[in-house]
Structure formats: C-alpha cells, structure tokens
Design a protein around this motif. Structure first.
Motif, PDB file in Angstrom:
ATOM      1  N   MET A 277     -28.465   0.042  -0.624  1.00 33.02           N
ATOM      2  CA  MET A 277     -28.309   1.447  -0.193  1.00 33.02           C
ATOM      3  C   MET A 277     -28.190   1.559   1.320  1.00 33.02           C
ATOM      4  O   MET A 277     -27.424   2.359   1.830  1.00 33.02           O
ATOM      5  CB  MET A 277     -29.503   2.288  -0.659  1.00 33.02           C
ATOM      6  N   SER A 278     -28.966   0.744   2.056  1.00 32.73           N
ATOM      7  CA  SER A 278     -28.988   0.926   3.514  1.00 32.73           C
ATOM      8  C   SER A 278     -27.672   0.487   4.132  1.00 32.73           C
ATOM      9  O   SER A 278     -27.135   1.153   5.009  1.00 32.73           O
ATOM     10  CB  SER A 278     -30.157   0.153   4.116  1.00 32.73           C
ATOM     11  N   GLU A 279     -27.124  -0.643   3.661  1.00 37.74           N
ATOM     12  CA  GLU A 279     -25.864  -1.112   4.237  1.00 37.74           C
ATOM     13  C   GLU A 279     -24.664  -0.620   3.463  1.00 37.74           C
ATOM     14  O   GLU A 279     -23.530  -0.958   3.794  1.00 37.74           O
ATOM     15  CB  GLU A 279     -25.849  -2.652   4.247  1.00 37.74           C
ATOM     16  N   LYS A 280     -24.894   0.124   2.389  1.00 34.14           N
ATOM     17  CA  LYS A 280     -23.848   0.692   1.533  1.00 34.14           C
ATOM     18  C   LYS A 280     -22.909  -0.401   1.048  1.00 34.14           C
ATOM     19  O   LYS A 280     -21.695  -0.341   1.223  1.00 34.14           O
ATOM     20  CB  LYS A 280     -23.077   1.778   2.289  1.00 34.14           C
ATOM     21  N   LYS A 281     -23.518  -1.472   0.472  1.00 35.70           N
ATOM     22  CA  LYS A 281     -22.704  -2.576  -0.021  1.00 35.70           C
ATOM     23  C   LYS A 281     -23.084  -2.868  -1.462  1.00 35.70           C
ATOM     24  O   LYS A 281     -24.193  -2.580  -1.897  1.00 35.70           O
ATOM     25  CB  LYS A 281     -22.958  -3.824   0.811  1.00 35.70           C
ATOM     26  N   ILE A 282     -22.140  -3.437  -2.212  1.00 35.75           N
ATOM     27  CA  ILE A 282     -22.432  -3.873  -3.581  1.00 35.75           C
ATOM     28  C   ILE A 282     -22.257  -5.384  -3.610  1.00 35.75           C
ATOM     29  O   ILE A 282     -21.230  -5.914  -3.177  1.00 35.75           O
ATOM     30  CB  ILE A 282     -21.492  -3.214  -4.592  1.00 35.75           C
ATOM     31  N   LEU A 283     -23.263  -6.086  -4.147  1.00 36.84           N
ATOM     32  CA  LEU A 283     -23.206  -7.538  -4.235  1.00 36.84           C
ATOM     33  C   LEU A 283     -22.994  -7.922  -5.681  1.00 36.84           C
ATOM     34  O   LEU A 283     -23.714  -7.463  -6.563  1.00 36.84           O
ATOM     35  CB  LEU A 283     -24.523  -8.138  -3.725  1.00 36.84           C
ATOM     36  N   LYS A 284     -21.982  -8.740  -5.925  1.00 36.22           N
ATOM     37  CA  LYS A 284     -21.670  -9.124  -7.296  1.00 36.22           C
ATOM     38  C   LYS A 284     -21.977 -10.599  -7.478  1.00 36.22           C
ATOM     39  O   LYS A 284     -21.759 -11.395  -6.579  1.00 36.22           O
ATOM     40  CB  LYS A 284     -20.194  -8.854  -7.599  1.00 36.22           C
ATOM     41  N   PRO A 285     -22.463 -11.000  -8.663  1.00 36.96           N
ATOM     42  CA  PRO A 285     -22.799 -12.413  -8.861  1.00 36.96           C
ATOM     43  C   PRO A 285     -21.534 -13.250  -8.977  1.00 36.96           C
ATOM     44  O   PRO A 285     -20.507 -12.800  -9.496  1.00 36.96           O
ATOM     45  CB  PRO A 285     -23.581 -12.409 -10.174  1.00 36.96           C
ATOM     46  N   THR A 286     -21.620 -14.504  -8.490  1.00 35.90           N
ATOM     47  CA  THR A 286     -20.473 -15.397  -8.585  1.00 35.90           C
ATOM     48  C   THR A 286     -20.767 -16.617  -9.461  1.00 35.90           C
ATOM     49  O   THR A 286     -19.851 -17.277  -9.930  1.00 35.90           O
ATOM     50  CB  THR A 286     -20.048 -15.898  -7.193  1.00 35.90           C
ATOM     51  N   ASP A 287     -22.055 -16.917  -9.661  1.00 33.48           N
ATOM     52  CA  ASP A 287     -22.412 -18.085 -10.454  1.00 33.48           C
ATOM     53  C   ASP A 287     -21.951 -17.872 -11.899  1.00 33.48           C
ATOM     54  O   ASP A 287     -22.151 -16.821 -12.481  1.00 33.48           O
ATOM     55  CB  ASP A 287     -23.938 -18.275 -10.424  1.00 33.48           C
ATOM     56  N   GLU A 288     -21.352 -18.920 -12.492  1.00 32.45           N
ATOM     57  CA  GLU A 288     -20.744 -18.709 -13.813  1.00 32.45           C
ATOM     58  C   GLU A 288     -21.788 -18.476 -14.888  1.00 32.45           C
ATOM     59  O   GLU A 288     -21.551 -17.751 -15.854  1.00 32.45           O
ATOM     60  CB  GLU A 288     -19.861 -19.904 -14.182  1.00 32.45           C
ATOM     61  N   LYS A 289     -22.990 -19.073 -14.712  1.00 37.88           N
ATOM     62  CA  LYS A 289     -24.035 -18.827 -15.718  1.00 37.88           C
ATOM     63  C   LYS A 289     -24.421 -17.357 -15.718  1.00 37.88           C
ATOM     64  O   LYS A 289     -24.587 -16.724 -16.766  1.00 37.88           O
ATOM     65  CB  LYS A 289     -25.267 -19.682 -15.417  1.00 37.88           C
ATOM     66  N   LEU A 290     -24.552 -16.800 -14.512  1.00 38.05           N
ATOM     67  CA  LEU A 290     -24.923 -15.385 -14.403  1.00 38.05           C
ATOM     68  C   LEU A 290     -23.815 -14.494 -14.978  1.00 38.05           C
ATOM     69  O   LEU A 290     -24.073 -13.537 -15.696  1.00 38.05           O
ATOM     70  CB  LEU A 290     -25.170 -15.007 -12.948  1.00 38.05           C
ATOM     71  N   LEU A 291     -22.576 -14.880 -14.647  1.00 37.21           N
ATOM     72  CA  LEU A 291     -21.450 -14.077 -15.143  1.00 37.21           C
ATOM     73  C   LEU A 291     -21.423 -14.098 -16.666  1.00 37.21           C
ATOM     74  O   LEU A 291     -21.193 -13.080 -17.323  1.00 37.21           O
ATOM     75  CB  LEU A 291     -20.134 -14.624 -14.588  1.00 37.21           C
ATOM     76  N   LYS A 292     -21.688 -15.295 -17.214  1.00 33.49           N
ATOM     77  CA  LYS A 292     -21.678 -15.418 -18.671  1.00 33.49           C
ATOM     78  C   LYS A 292     -22.781 -14.571 -19.279  1.00 33.49           C
ATOM     79  O   LYS A 292     -22.573 -13.885 -20.284  1.00 33.49           O
ATOM     80  CB  LYS A 292     -21.887 -16.893 -19.027  1.00 33.49           C
ATOM     81  N   TYR A 293     -23.963 -14.588 -18.633  1.00 34.41           N
ATOM     82  CA  TYR A 293     -25.081 -13.802 -19.172  1.00 34.41           C
ATOM     83  C   TYR A 293     -24.790 -12.309 -19.109  1.00 34.41           C
ATOM     84  O   TYR A 293     -24.983 -11.586 -20.078  1.00 34.41           O
ATOM     85  CB  TYR A 293     -26.357 -14.123 -18.376  1.00 34.41           C
ATOM     86  N   TYR A 294     -24.279 -11.868 -17.962  1.00 37.27           N
ATOM     87  CA  TYR A 294     -24.115 -10.419 -17.800  1.00 37.27           C
ATOM     88  C   TYR A 294     -22.930  -9.858 -18.555  1.00 37.27           C
ATOM     89  O   TYR A 294     -22.818  -8.657 -18.736  1.00 37.27           O
ATOM     90  CB  TYR A 294     -24.001 -10.056 -16.307  1.00 37.27           C
ATOM     91  N   SER A 295     -22.035 -10.737 -18.989  1.00 32.80           N
ATOM     92  CA  SER A 295     -20.909 -10.201 -19.745  1.00 32.80           C
ATOM     93  C   SER A 295     -21.062 -10.427 -21.237  1.00 32.80           C
ATOM     94  O   SER A 295     -20.157 -10.155 -22.006  1.00 32.80           O
ATOM     95  CB  SER A 295     -19.602 -10.843 -19.280  1.00 32.80           C
ATOM     96  N   SER A 296     -22.242 -10.891 -21.672  1.00 35.73           N
ATOM     97  CA  SER A 296     -22.422 -11.138 -23.103  1.00 35.73           C
ATOM     98  C   SER A 296     -22.939  -9.888 -23.818  1.00 35.73           C
ATOM     99  O   SER A 296     -23.456  -9.003 -23.180  1.00 35.73           O
ATOM    100  CB  SER A 296     -23.400 -12.262 -23.322  1.00 35.73           C
TER     101      SER A 296
END
Lengths: 296, 195
Positions: A277-296
């Motif tokens: 919120m303070s820097e008004k940025k969105i951070l997205k995961p790049t690790d493939e394990k995380l991507l696999k988990y969050y898109s399941s």
C-alpha cells in the motif's frame, strides 16, 4: 428602519450576539422535569411503602421466578428438544433487504456502474459483517421487491427467490458465491489485510453441505452450469410473470458478465499476489512451485 | 468434486490464471446471456395424465398477452392494506388466445363459466400475499392449473390393458358356466324319478 429586513434575521442576530452554548448555560424548561415520588416518604409513599399487607409480599420472601406453588413449573414440565443445539456452529448470513439496497443506491453510496461485491457493500456501510460471530456473508431478502428498480450486478452469499426475481426483472445479474471465514475477513477489510504484507490467499471451496446450494442454478450459484442458469432465469420469469430483459443487448453487458474466478477474492487481483500500500506496488510470485499452488 | 464442475463451466485454461488477470476477470464468452430469449422457450404441449409435475413447462404463458391490473386488497392489515396495491388481477380473452390450442380453449370456456365475464375474458385474481409480484405469480400458477385441467385427456387403455380385460371377461364367463353346470347336476341328483 424603513427598508425591510430578511425574515429570521432577528433570531440570527440574537444568536450571533449570545455566548456559546455549553453545559453551564443550559437548563430544562420549568415543568419539564418532574421529580418521582420516593417510597417511604410522605403520606402516599410512606406507611407500607407500596409493599401490601403482611405475608411474603411485604416481608420480601417471595419464591424464585417460575415457581408455581409446588406444581411442576412450566419450564421443567416441557421436555427438552435440541432447537438451539449447535446454534453457535451454524453459519449466519446478515440480511440485506432490497429496500435498503435501493436506499443505498439512491443515496449514491453504492456504485451501480461497477459490480456490487461484499467489499462494496461494507465500504458503503450498508451491512456490517462479523466473521468471528459465525457470519458467512450477506443474504438478499425480498422485502422491498415492489419498489426495487435498479439494474445492478450483485454478488451475495445467499438470496431468496423473490430477490433473484426482482433483480433479474430489472435487467440485472445476481450470483451467489461462497467465502470461507478467512477470505471473508479479507473481503470486508481489504486495507488492513494488505498492510499485513501477506500474499492474497486462494478462496476455499464450500464444504459438503453447502455444495448442493452453490451448484444449483435456481440459486444462481457460482458453481452451477451456465446453460442451466439461463433456463432457470427463463423459468423464474415465467413464474413471476415478467419478460426477461435481454442482457446481451445492454451497453453495460461487459460489466454485467464480469465474474470472479472460483479461487479469486478480489476483481483484478489473483491469489498469491502481495499488495504494497505504501509504495503502491503489486508483487507477483515467480517461483514455479508457488505459481502451481496458487493456480490450482 | 466442485473443482471439476468449475473446470467444465469456465472456458479459460487454469494454469495461466495466476499471471493472466484479464482471464480471471470474466468468463469469456458468457454464452448464457447472449442466447436469444425467444428461441429457448419451451414448446406448447398437451398435458398428460401425469402433468401435475410439469405444468408450467407444458404451455408457455406469454405475459405480454395478458392484461394485469393491481388494486388494493381486502381484509385486515392497517395502513399497509389501505395504501399498497397488492391484489393482482389477470385477464385475457379466451377465444383469441392463440397460445392455447383450440380444443383446450373450448374446454376452458366450458369448465370455467364462473370465471369468464360477458366480454369472454377469463378473470383470475389473487390476494394471497403482501407482495404484488408474489400475487402475480400466484395468478399465473392458477392460469396454468386451469389450462392443465382443461387439457386433460381421458385415459386410453393400452393394448396390454385391453388384452387383460378381454381375458378377464373370458374367465368370468367360463367360471359362471362351470358354476351353473355344478348347480344343475346338484339339482338333478336331488330329483327323484318314479318310473
């Protein structure tokens, strides 16, 4: 003296010249506050002081509330039954009447050009949800269906048939979807959640007993079949006697057809992202394990 | 189990969901809402003997062909009943209602003489609930009940039923003749012949 003064200006002048109102210069009108008569004082309050003549009544020895002189009292004679058993584990839904929704729309507290979500309703202070008190969201109630006249895209957790009919009659779209308690806490207070610095979690699917409700097209469940929903819309129009407006011809069709993914909590944000919120940025995961988990 | 339902209904590929925001924003295309309203209406059909389960789906009642009017309901209710128009009245001219089959129309006319006024309009009212819309829904249900009642056909026996009935009649006759013979021999045996 000769030119006419504005009506009410005398009072305004007086008000401007008087000192500020404070507790020191306020008092009630004479006769407004009447002191109550006290027991045990005076001709009418004294003598027996309103206690009656002798016996348990005067002596203050009456039996407990519910005692019926020895007869089995009502509260013991009636057998127990589990009406309230497990009441503290039952999901509760805060009711939102169509009358209140129309009120919020008329006052401009809720924006009808965007999909109306639980977040929008809570931001508009239209409903108050307490996830810690077993609230699972908001339910749409059909009080005020006669006066409801707004075309909206709304997403609630439960809706009565009359409410669904009222919304679709005016050319709107209604969906019922499930938020598990953690997601609910995030939905109603998004900013404190973002300040925590945690990634947005996946929204969980409903439990076994709620799946039939959310897969039913008659309830416009978010897990239901699309064709069945269209059939249900037609059937409801037949039942309640209105002509179903064709939404595809609408200029707001793009907004009306917006739907959240099953695992998505916010429009435009996916699970796994971190919002700064303070820097008004969105951070997205790049690790493939995380991507696999969050898109399941 | 619910996840499988999700995969069938939503038309974009799941693995890319974390990255592709636009795919998450809406189902594309939302075919449901694009479908033409008129094309998906159920067709007119006769009510069968077991039509109680599917009354509304037999005959589609076009709401724009009906005349609906609202008035104030009767009975107790204070300010609400005095001010709010909740009694729904639906009327339509029976003989020009081409959304009902001809013979059904005739039957409606015969069966519901008390509901039909001089102008030939069928009149249905409802003040069941406190809400206009619910009362209108009740009126429509009553109309579909009237139509279903009028389109009931006398039950025709199937070939099996006819064969069964013939067989039973046969048996009955045979049994009767047998009993008659027994009775006859009994009577004859009691007769004394003086030769």
């Amino acid at each position: 003296m000769s030119f006419p003064k504005k009506p009410g200006s005398k009072a305004l002048d007086v008000l401007q010249n008087l000192p500020r109102i404070s507790l020191a210069n306020l008092r009630p009108e004479p006769g407004a506050k009447k002191t109550a008569p006290r027991r045990g004082r005076g001709q009418h309050g004294g003598n027996r002081s309103g206690r009656g003549h002798k016996g348990q009544r005067q002596r203050g020895n009456r039996p407990r509330l519910g005692f019926e002189g020895g007869q089995t009292p009502f509260y013991l004679a009636i057998p127990k039954y589990g009406f309230n058993e497990g009441h503290s584990r039952r999901p509760q839904y805060q009711p939102l009447s169509l009358k209140r929704l129309q009120y919020l729309i008329d006052l401009g507290r809720v924006d009808t050009t965007q999909p109306i979500d639980l977040t929008q309703l809570v931001n508009a202070r239209g409903v108050t949800i307490q996830p810690l008190k077993r609230d699972y969201g908001v339910q749409l109630v059909d009080e005020g269906e006669d006066i409801f006249a707004a075309k909206i895209h709304i997403e609630v957790q439960r809706a009565s048939e009359g409410a669904i009919a009222a919304i679709e009659r005016n050319g709107g779209v209604i969906t019922t979807s499930f938020y598990d308690p953690i997601s609910l806490g995030i939905v109603i207070k998004p900013v404190p959640f973002f300040l925590r610095g945690q990634p947005i979690p996946k929204r969980m699917l409903p439990g076994q007993d709620m799946v039939p409700y959310y897969t039913d097209a008659g309830n416009r469940g978010y897990l239901a079949d699309c064709e069945k929903i269209q059939q249900a819309r037609l059937a409801l129009a037949q039942k309640y006697g209105y002509i179903l407006p064709d939404i595809s011809k609408d200029e707001l069709y793009h907004m009306l057809s917006m739907r959240k993914d099953v695992r998505q909590i916010f429009f435009g944000l996916a699970p796994g992202w971190v919002v700064n919120m303070s820097e008004k940025k969105i951070l997205k995961p790049t690790d493939e394990k995380l991507l696999k988990y969050y898109s399941s | 189990m619910a996840a499988h339902i999700v995969r069938r209904c939503y038309l974009f590929s799941r693995p890319a969901a974390a990255v592709n925001v636009n795919a998450l924003r809406r189902i594309k295309p939302h075919r449901v809402l694009v479908a033409d309203v008129n094309a998906s209406q159920p067709s007119v059909g006769y009510g069968t003997r077991d039509s109680d389960l599917a009354q509304d789906s037999q005959v589609h009642i076009p709401v724009d062909r009906l005349t609906v009017s609202y008035s104030r309901s009767s009975g107790p209710g204070g300010q609400n009943v005095n001010k709010v128009s909740t009694k729904a009245e639906v009327r339509f001219h029976v003989h020009t209602a081409d959304w009902i089959p001809e013979d059904v129309r005739q039957k409606i006319f015969e069966k519901n003489k008390s509901r039909i006024n001089k102008a030939g309009q069928l009149l249905v009212t409802s003040e069941l609930s406190r809400s206009q819309h619910r009362n209108l829904s009740d009126c429509i249900q009553k109309i579909s009940a009237i139509i279903a009642d009028a389109s009931k056909k006398p039950h025709e026996p199937s070939a099996e039923d006819v064969a069964l009935r013939a067989e039973r009649l046969d048996k009955r006759n045979k049994e009767r003749l047998k009993q008659k013979k027994i009775h006859s021999t009994m009577k004859q045996s009691r007769r004394v012949d003086f030769d």
